[in-house]
Scaffold this motif. Sequence first.
Motif, short mmCIF file in Angstrom:
data_model
loop_
_atom_site.label_atom_id
_atom_site.label_comp_id
_atom_site.label_asym_id
_atom_site.label_seq_id
_atom_site.Cartn_x
_atom_site.Cartn_y
_atom_site.Cartn_z
N PHE B 544 0.83 -1.22 0.06
CA PHE B 544 -0.15 0.14 0.13
C PHE B 544 0.97 1.35 0.02
O PHE B 544 0.33 2.39 0.51
CB PHE B 544 -1.16 0.16 1.23
CG PHE B 544 -1.90 -1.02 1.16
CD1 PHE B 544 -3.12 -0.99 0.64
CD2 PHE B 544 -1.88 -2.36 2.07
CE1 PHE B 544 -4.12 -2.08 0.55
CE2 PHE B 544 -2.83 -3.15 1.89
CZ PHE B 544 -3.70 -3.01 1.52
N GLU B 545 1.97 1.26 -0.23
CA GLU B 545 2.87 2.65 -0.02
C GLU B 545 2.67 3.12 -1.37
O GLU B 545 2.25 2.98 -2.74
CB GLU B 545 4.34 1.96 -0.39
CG GLU B 545 4.73 1.52 0.79
CD GLU B 545 6.21 1.17 0.81
OE1 GLU B 545 7.05 1.51 0.02
OE2 GLU B 545 6.61 0.07 1.47
N HIS B 546 2.83 4.59 -1.40
CA HIS B 546 2.55 5.75 -2.46
C HIS B 546 3.87 6.27 -2.82
O HIS B 546 4.36 6.85 -1.97
CB HIS B 546 1.64 6.45 -2.03
CG HIS B 546 0.12 6.18 -2.06
ND1 HIS B 546 -0.95 6.88 -1.81
CD2 HIS B 546 -0.31 4.92 -2.28
CE1 HIS B 546 -1.95 6.30 -1.80
NE2 HIS B 546 -1.70 4.98 -1.84
N HIS B 547 4.56 5.88 -4.01
CA HIS B 547 5.65 6.31 -4.03
C HIS B 547 5.43 7.58 -5.06
O HIS B 547 5.61 7.39 -6.33
CB HIS B 547 6.60 5.52 -4.96
CG HIS B 547 6.93 4.23 -4.06
ND1 HIS B 547 7.13 3.21 -4.63
CD2 HIS B 547 6.86 4.18 -2.72
CE1 HIS B 547 7.37 2.33 -3.50
NE2 HIS B 547 7.06 2.86 -2.39
N HIS B 548 5.15 8.55 -4.66
CA HIS B 548 4.70 9.98 -5.40
C HIS B 548 5.62 10.50 -6.40
O HIS B 548 4.96 10.66 -7.37
CB HIS B 548 4.40 11.14 -4.17
CG HIS B 548 3.62 10.59 -3.03
ND1 HIS B 548 4.16 10.81 -1.97
CD2 HIS B 548 2.46 10.52 -3.00
CE1 HIS B 548 3.20 10.40 -0.98
NE2 HIS B 548 2.19 10.25 -1.75
N TYR B 549 6.90 10.12 -6.08
CA TYR B 549 7.95 10.68 -7.17
C TYR B 549 7.80 9.97 -8.52
O TYR B 549 8.24 10.47 -9.55
CB TYR B 549 9.09 10.56 -6.55
CG TYR B 549 9.79 9.28 -6.26
CD1 TYR B 549 10.68 8.62 -7.25
CD2 TYR B 549 9.79 8.65 -5.40
CE1 TYR B 549 11.31 7.37 -7.43
CE2 TYR B 549 10.19 7.35 -5.15
CZ TYR B 549 10.93 6.77 -6.29
OH TYR B 549 11.65 5.53 -5.83
N LYS B 550 7.08 8.89 -8.39
CA LYS B 550 6.72 7.99 -9.95
C LYS B 550 5.66 8.30 -10.26
O LYS B 550 5.62 8.15 -11.79
CB LYS B 550 6.91 6.31 -9.36
CG LYS B 550 8.23 5.98 -8.76
CD LYS B 550 7.93 4.45 -8.22
CE LYS B 550 8.97 3.67 -7.71
NZ LYS B 550 8.64 2.48 -6.90
N TRP B 551 4.57 8.88 -9.84
CA TRP B 551 3.45 9.32 -10.28
C TRP B 551 3.49 10.45 -11.31
O TRP B 551 4.11 11.33 -11.49
CB TRP B 551 2.57 9.73 -9.16
CG TRP B 551 2.20 8.51 -8.33
CD1 TRP B 551 2.55 7.17 -8.26
CD2 TRP B 551 1.03 8.49 -6.92
NE1 TRP B 551 2.14 6.43 -7.23
CE2 TRP B 551 1.32 7.22 -6.46
CE3 TRP B 551 0.27 9.53 -6.58
CZ2 TRP B 551 0.55 7.09 -5.42
CZ3 TRP B 551 -0.25 9.12 -5.56
CH2 TRP B 551 -0.18 7.97 -4.91
N GLY B 552 2.24 10.35 -12.33
CA GLY B 552 2.17 11.63 -13.12
C GLY B 552 0.97 11.22 -13.93
O GLY B 552 0.21 10.22 -13.75
N TRP B 553 0.76 12.18 -14.87
CA TRP B 553 -0.38 12.14 -15.95
C TRP B 553 0.32 11.62 -17.37
O TRP B 553 1.31 12.36 -17.65
CB TRP B 553 -1.02 13.16 -16.08
CG TRP B 553 -2.06 13.50 -14.97
CD1 TRP B 553 -1.79 14.34 -13.81
CD2 TRP B 553 -3.30 12.95 -14.56
NE1 TRP B 553 -2.82 14.22 -12.83
CE2 TRP B 553 -3.81 13.58 -13.35
CE3 TRP B 553 -4.10 12.14 -15.56
CZ2 TRP B 553 -5.01 12.81 -13.00
CZ3 TRP B 553 -5.27 11.55 -14.90
CH2 TRP B 553 -5.90 12.21 -13.65
N SER B 554 -0.23 10.71 -17.83
CA SER B 554 0.18 10.51 -19.23
C SER B 554 0.32 11.40 -19.97
O SER B 554 -0.84 12.24 -20.24
CB SER B 554 -0.07 9.08 -19.90
OG SER B 554 -1.42 9.32 -19.81
N ALA B 555 1.35 11.85 -21.14
CA ALA B 555 1.21 12.84 -22.12
C ALA B 555 0.35 12.36 -23.23
O ALA B 555 0.01 11.42 -23.53
CB ALA B 555 2.65 13.17 -22.66
#
Lengths: 350, 555
Positions: B544-555
Amino acid sequence: MGLFILRRSGVMLLTALCLTFIVFTLTNLYPNLEKLAKTQGNFRMTDEAVASWLDKNGYSQPMAVKYGQWLGVLPGWTLESDDGTTGRCITGVAAQVQAAEAPRFCGILQGHWGHSTVLQKDVASVVTERLGNTLRLMGWVLLLMIPSALIIGVLAGMREGSVTDRSLSTVSILTTATPEYVSGVVFIAIFTSSTVGLKWFKGSATAATENPTFENFFLPVLTIALYGMGYIARMTRASMTEVMTAQYIRTARLKGVSFPKIVLKHALRNALIAPFTVIMLQFPWLLNGVVIVETLFNYKGFGWILVQAAGNNDIELLLAISVVSVFVVLVTQLISDIGYVFLNPRIRIS
Amino acid sequence: MTHNSTTDVTPHWAAQMHAQEVIDGKLDRREFLTRATGLGVSAAAAYGLLGLTAPAAQAATEMKSGGTLRVQMEVRPLKDPRTYDWSQMANQTRGTLEYLVEYNNDGSIRGMLLESWEVNEDATVYTLNLRKGATWNNGDAFTAEDVARNIAGWCDKGLEGNSMAGRFSTLIDPETNAAVEGGIEIVDEHTLRLNLPGPDISLIAGMADYPAAITHSSFQTTDFTKNVGTGPYLLSSLEVGVKAVLDRNTAHKWWGEEVYGTPALDRIEYTDFGTDPSSWLAALESDEVDMLYESVGEFIDVMDALGYPKSEVVTMATIVVRPNQLAEVDGKRPYADKRVRQAIQMAVDNAVCLELGYGNRGQAAENHHVGPIHPEYAKLPPQKYDPEAARALMDEAGMLDFEHEIISIDDDWRKNTTDAVAAQLRDAGFKVKRTVLPGSTFWNDWVKYPFSSTNWNPRPLGVQIHALAYRSGEAWNEFGWSNEEFDALLTQALAIADADKRREVMKKMEMIIQDEGVTIQPYWRSLYRHMREGVANADMHVTFEHHHYKWGWSA
């Protein structure tokens, strides 16, 4: 009148004292304190750790002492450790010098409502903010509920037994018989989900605390309003039919006064006395209604913090909530008593 | 032997051995990654040992830079990270308070604030090499001093609810309830050495767990938005039960930009929609969130049907429905009798629990709490499901008239699974009473209930679970179980860095747990998460970890 209000205020104060003491006792029962310690510490904490946590946070004092501290008639507890001094009137851990400057008493009498353990915030600010949200919800509910209920009641009561009366009465009975947790769920299913396809409204009112729109706010308002509406409408109808058979109305009709004029000029004032009390009774009941509806629609208001506070045994927040509730119930009763006098001059308050 | 892939130091001997096993087809690739990275080999180097290139780090081109991601998640009150008891709490602070290492879905552990680490052969000396160039967001340099202070804090048994103390128990002196003298040694500004009094292979895995957030010396618990951390985001607002917002910290240069690339998102908003999954669905449908924390139960099918993209991960997360051997009911200890426990186990078919309790979303387990993703897992012959024999055994124990009260929390899958167990026990002819408690009161006595169910989050190693919950006298030993032979085997297993050798010991431990009928541990859960079209790299994580630095919106 002055004496009456004064006496009422005295009763109010006494009720608040009794009620808060009951809430205080219940929330300070050991299993509840244990729960509190576990939510604050770690929910898989050992018994020794629970006892030590309660000790360090002033919860293991006698009940009466703690209640006195909450009221502000007894000095707040302090605890000195290697790190510094902690205490009821001290935020966090303070050094000796700062601790000496902290006030000795800090309770309701001094205007300190305490600290909410679950929301990690000042209780006073939590309650005002959430109450504000609920008042907005209640305001719209009243705005929708009272006029429509009165209109339905008056229309139905004008001519007893007519088609209008029968159909409107059926509607009011139906809405009163459907509690919020039924109608709310039905509304969500019909008007918000993709399955039915009627995506007119939103099934969640969370965003409405910041940005209320018709789309996200109307369903919760409607859900509460419908339930109360039927009741007020029924009362209004009963009162109206009674007035319409009264001697003076018959006389007016015989004298040839037009029907709309009879209703508006002669019947309405007398017919509104009974509903007025009922409407005032709606305020305390609205506080109940919002608990269900706010939970259902995830609207973060007074009902929601009540659930949060009760679920997490947030002692000081629960106490503040009970004080507010007592206040709302008794003040609305006072207003209804006074308003009654103005509507019905035959009643005198002494 | 180091974790840094650019150096040409020889990898740990065991890692090379495991690589050969993968090539020979004797070992699963995921298991290999857990073992190799646990030994201090970097993920890239581990793939290298297999003659493969590591999956490319997310290419920056496929993601838009910037944007806000709105996530449904319970927003919980924060406290000292060492006492965190919910993954959500760690997710709220993870943008700021980072970890030494990070556990990933492929079973590998990779360095965050640690650049690399080395473990000696018998797992008694750990050398930790810190990330150079990392700074706290108030400008202070990040040094070995900081890590030493945090590890010392983890070893502080005096802090109520400090669960890190359980993970670092090898390093704790039982006399002082603090780290052993000389256990934490600062070698230089960027190197730290842990000298353990006994071997322990699970320390690095323990550092990846959510209560292991690294805090600054100025850390305080009165206002979390003011805490100093090393991460790329700042917790800019926190309203418990309502909302938490993480904003990109543009004033601070994050160390990870050079290592893992620049984080894409400007802002992450967590909104609390309570605990009812229908509210979560309503939130997704009302366009109030872009992603759910977790999808559960029948809502998984509903959201699939509505066409939301789904992320799935198989985990070692599970539930145990267990009798407590020490619990007294009417002055007797009904579950102290081994026959009673075995009868209970024999009367329950784990596959049925999986079907009725969790909609077949997972894999049946074997009642010993070690599973296929754990490197030391040893497969045992299938257990006997025989209600007739169970009834006979219970009769022999003279407990056929005894009414079992099985307690569970009031929710979807935990309640359903416990119901399935109760129904099967009834089918076998036992008397069963079911009690369902609300979440707010359930946890008060969770270790003490005579017969109840508890969910367990996954841990990277099987021995970790055993050390945490099955060892005699552990705080989380909810089984009331104590077995000298098992304890001795566990101590032995905890000293074997080589998972294959450990498996031999583990096999015996698994057999003891099964044979003693310690628990019904019916299945391993798969976890799911639904999101809106366009959310990129925000896959469900095993823990259940959230690795925020990996997240994003696809271009």
